[in-house]
Design a protein around this motif. Structure first.
Motif, PDB file in Angstrom:
ATOM      1  N   LEU A 162     -34.815  35.508-117.821  1.00  0.00           N
ATOM      2  CA  LEU A 162     -36.208  35.754-118.571  1.00  0.00           C
ATOM      3  C   LEU A 162     -37.498  35.711-117.576  1.00  0.00           C
ATOM      4  N   ASP A 163     -37.784  36.749-116.989  1.00  0.00           N
ATOM      5  CA  ASP A 163     -38.721  36.863-116.025  1.00  0.00           C
ATOM      6  C   ASP A 163     -40.318  36.643-116.544  1.00  0.00           C
ATOM      7  N   ASP A 164     -40.723  35.548-116.492  1.00  0.00           N
ATOM      8  CA  ASP A 164     -42.166  35.137-116.790  1.00  0.00           C
ATOM      9  C   ASP A 164     -42.849  34.399-115.692  1.00  0.00           C
ATOM     10  N   SER A 165     -42.658  34.854-114.583  1.00  0.00           N
ATOM     11  CA  SER A 165     -43.128  34.431-113.263  1.00  0.00           C
ATOM     12  C   SER A 165     -44.456  34.675-112.937  1.00  0.00           C
ATOM     13  N   TYR A 166     -45.166  35.420-113.616  1.00  0.00           N
ATOM     14  CA  TYR A 166     -46.465  35.688-113.229  1.00  0.00           C
ATOM     15  C   TYR A 166     -47.467  34.440-113.355  1.00  0.00           C
ATOM     16  N   ASN A 167     -47.603  33.820-114.042  1.00  0.00           N
ATOM     17  CA  ASN A 167     -48.327  32.780-114.162  1.00  0.00           C
ATOM     18  C   ASN A 167     -48.014  31.696-115.292  1.00  0.00           C
ATOM     19  N   GLY A 202     -30.592  27.918-117.430  1.00  0.00           N
ATOM     20  CA  GLY A 202     -31.349  26.959-116.293  1.00  0.00           C
ATOM     21  C   GLY A 202     -32.813  27.652-116.311  1.00  0.00           C
ATOM     22  N   ALA A 203     -33.766  26.638-115.963  1.00  0.00           N
ATOM     23  CA  ALA A 203     -34.963  26.680-115.897  1.00  0.00           C
ATOM     24  C   ALA A 203     -35.435  26.666-114.335  1.00  0.00           C
ATOM     25  N   LEU A 204     -35.917  27.592-113.874  1.00  0.00           N
ATOM     26  CA  LEU A 204     -36.326  27.559-112.395  1.00  0.00           C
ATOM     27  C   LEU A 204     -37.783  27.735-112.466  1.00  0.00           C
ATOM     28  N   VAL A 205     -38.566  26.542-112.372  1.00  0.00           N
ATOM     29  CA  VAL A 205     -40.096  26.457-112.819  1.00  0.00           C
ATOM     30  C   VAL A 205     -41.020  25.776-111.733  1.00  0.00           C
ATOM     31  N   GLY A 206     -41.972  26.663-111.397  1.00  0.00           N
ATOM     32  CA  GLY A 206     -42.919  26.096-110.642  1.00  0.00           C
ATOM     33  C   GLY A 206     -43.851  25.046-111.135  1.00  0.00           C
ATOM     34  N   GLU A 207     -44.631  24.556-110.441  1.00  0.00           N
ATOM     35  CA  GLU A 207     -45.736  23.857-110.893  1.00  0.00           C
ATOM     36  C   GLU A 207     -46.800  24.447-111.770  1.00  0.00           C
ATOM     37  N   ALA A 239     -32.392  23.404-121.586  1.00  0.00           N
ATOM     38  CA  ALA A 239     -31.736  23.830-120.473  1.00  0.00           C
ATOM     39  C   ALA A 239     -30.834  22.788-119.804  1.00  0.00           C
ATOM     40  N   GLN A 240     -29.447  23.275-119.340  1.00  0.00           N
ATOM     41  CA  GLN A 240     -28.723  22.307-118.761  1.00  0.00           C
ATOM     42  C   GLN A 240     -29.069  22.207-117.054  1.00  0.00           C
ATOM     43  N   LEU A 241     -29.929  23.074-116.712  1.00  0.00           N
ATOM     44  CA  LEU A 241     -30.277  22.740-115.208  1.00  0.00           C
ATOM     45  C   LEU A 241     -31.873  23.163-115.271  1.00  0.00           C
ATOM     46  N   VAL A 242     -32.525  22.173-114.730  1.00  0.00           N
ATOM     47  CA  VAL A 242     -33.992  22.326-114.590  1.00  0.00           C
ATOM     48  C   VAL A 242     -34.185  22.260-112.868  1.00  0.00           C
ATOM     49  N   VAL A 243     -34.873  23.240-112.421  1.00  0.00           N
ATOM     50  CA  VAL A 243     -35.098  23.229-110.816  1.00  0.00           C
ATOM     51  C   VAL A 243     -36.630  23.367-110.886  1.00  0.00           C
ATOM     52  N   ASP A 270     -25.110  32.651-115.852  1.00  0.00           N
ATOM     53  CA  ASP A 270     -26.187  31.873-116.271  1.00  0.00           C
ATOM     54  C   ASP A 270     -27.327  32.693-117.044  1.00  0.00           C
ATOM     55  N   THR A 271     -28.050  32.124-117.928  1.00  0.00           N
ATOM     56  CA  THR A 271     -29.264  32.583-118.618  1.00  0.00           C
ATOM     57  C   THR A 271     -30.287  31.796-118.118  1.00  0.00           C
ATOM     58  N   ILE A 272     -31.399  32.455-117.345  1.00  0.00           N
ATOM     59  CA  ILE A 272     -32.431  31.722-116.461  1.00  0.00           C
ATOM     60  C   ILE A 272     -33.803  32.186-116.832  1.00  0.00           C
ATOM     61  N   LEU A 273     -34.388  31.012-116.934  1.00  0.00           N
ATOM     62  CA  LEU A 273     -35.981  31.289-117.086  1.00  0.00           C
ATOM     63  C   LEU A 273     -36.607  31.116-115.792  1.00  0.00           C
ATOM     64  N   VAL A 274     -37.438  31.934-115.328  1.00  0.00           N
ATOM     65  CA  VAL A 274     -38.178  31.756-114.002  1.00  0.00           C
ATOM     66  C   VAL A 274     -39.735  32.015-114.269  1.00  0.00           C
ATOM     67  N   LYS A 275     -40.338  30.932-114.256  1.00  0.00           N
ATOM     68  CA  LYS A 275     -41.728  30.865-114.526  1.00  0.00           C
ATOM     69  C   LYS A 275     -42.507  29.815-113.537  1.00  0.00           C
TER      70      LYS A 275
END
Length: 359
Positions: free
Chosen positions: A244-249, A271-276, A299-303, A336-341
């Motif tokens: 789930l590419d929601d990386s714009y903002n 998994g959630a790969l999440v920026g500030e 999410a089982q993994l939060v980065v 993996d199912t991944i959120l990137v935001k």
């Protein structure tokens, strides 16, 4: 305000004001703390189906006092990735003058209006009599520049004051602020489009599609074929990963919508790969802690990426998206199912690029 005093903006609006008076297009303005661009694109597609060849949708996120007149004239400029240099502006302004003289505006304009600072919306709509005004949702965004979410809601609501006497407004899931928006709309019709946050662009575009006379079959087909803007709620299969590419903002409201969507997706490990999240002012740490709790419930993994992302209390933390990109293979597992935001400053699109390069 700096942009309102910008001589480039003053010239552009002078040209736009003249062209609007001559051509009198139907103008749809869209604002909100969530899904402005996605809603603009979805609504624009509805209009294109109904009125082919007569519609202009503002490019990208040309949504500021300087950007909106460029969107009206049909410029395709990316202020984030390729901001025009000083010398390029001479050519841009010359082209704007040419277009204002020789090019008619299309019959329908679909525009996105941003509000980074108090007064932004009022300044823009002071030039734009609107036929339709849309507020997608309201939440904590740009709180560095606003004293409260209530003040943000008031700012967004200024779009309703620009409605023509024959115009109408649509607002999304803003129950707390419905009385405020009802008052700002005055006697003009106001529709409350109630929808989950993650579906707001589809719900509003469906409502507008019905209002402009599309059949249910046309609406369904248009929504099913709608391509979302890059980095905005795009669901993609990349190798063995569902991304789930929601990386714009990112802000807390859009994070909530993304987490809701992640919870609905299939996958044995999420998994959630999440920026500030930036521009949240003194309450930034609290908002990050709240989102962190929501992330861990799904999410089982939060980065986390970036200093403020430590407040998510992630399983892994990195100072930058570039640093995380170098460790992806050690973190992700097949299937993996991944959120990137994350906020623009976190540059989380680099993570999506890294996933593509590593499959």
């Amino acid at each position: 305000m700096k942009e309102i005093d910008d001589p480039r903006a003053k010239l552009l609006w002078r040209l736009v004001d003249r062209r609007l008076k001559i051509d009198r297009p139907t103008v749809v303005g869209i604002t909100g703390s969530l899904a402005k661009t996605s809603t603009k694109e979805a609504v624009g597609q509805m209009y294109r189906v109904r009125f082919p060849g007569q519609v202009r949708v503002g490019f990208g996120n040309l949504n500021t006092y300087l950007g909106v007149p460029l969107a009206i004239f049909g410029f395709q400029l990316d202020f984030y990735h390729r901001p025009p240099g000083r010398w390029a502006w001479g050519a841009i302004l010359a082209q704007a003058i040419w277009r204002s003289i020789f090019d008619r505006l299309p019959k329908y304009l679909i525009l996105e209006l941003g509000a980074d600072r108090p007064g932004d919306i009022a300044a823009i709509v002071g030039h734009l009599p609107l036929d339709i005004a849309v507020i997608t949702a309201v939440g904590p965004a740009h709180l560095e520049n606003y004293p409260s979410i209530d003040r943000i809601a008031q700012e967004k609501g200024q779009i309703l004051t620009a409605l023509k006497p024959s115009g109408r407004g649509l607002v999304g899931p803003v129950d707390k602020y419905w009385p405020l928006y009802r008052r700002l709309a005055g006697r003009r019709p106001l529709v409350h489009v109630k929808s989950p946050l993650e579906n707001i662009s589809q719900a509003i575009s469906l409502q507008i599609g019905q209002e402009i006379g599309l059949s249910q079959d046309q609406i369904t087909e248009t929504l099913s074929n709608q391509e979302r803007p890059p980095g905005r709620f795009n669901l993609r299969t990349i190798g063995s990963y569902l991304v789930l590419d929601d990386s714009y903002n990112a802000n807390p409201l859009s994070m909530r919508a993304a987490i809701n969507k992640l919870s609905e997706l299939p996958g044995s490990r999420k998994g959630a790969l999440v920026g500030e999240m930036r521009e949240l002012g003194p309450q930034a740490a609290r908002f990050h802690r709240q989102i962190g709790r929501q992330l861990r419930s799904v999410a089982q993994l939060v980065v986390g990426v970036g200093e403020l992302a430590k407040h998510y209390r992630p399983d892994r933390w990195f100072s930058s998206s570039q640093e995380l990109a170098g460790e992806l293979l050690a973190i992700l597992e097949d299937g993996d199912t991944i959120l990137v935001k994350g906020s623009r400053a976190a540059k989380m699109e680099k993570i999506v690029d890294a996933i593509e390069q590593n499959v």
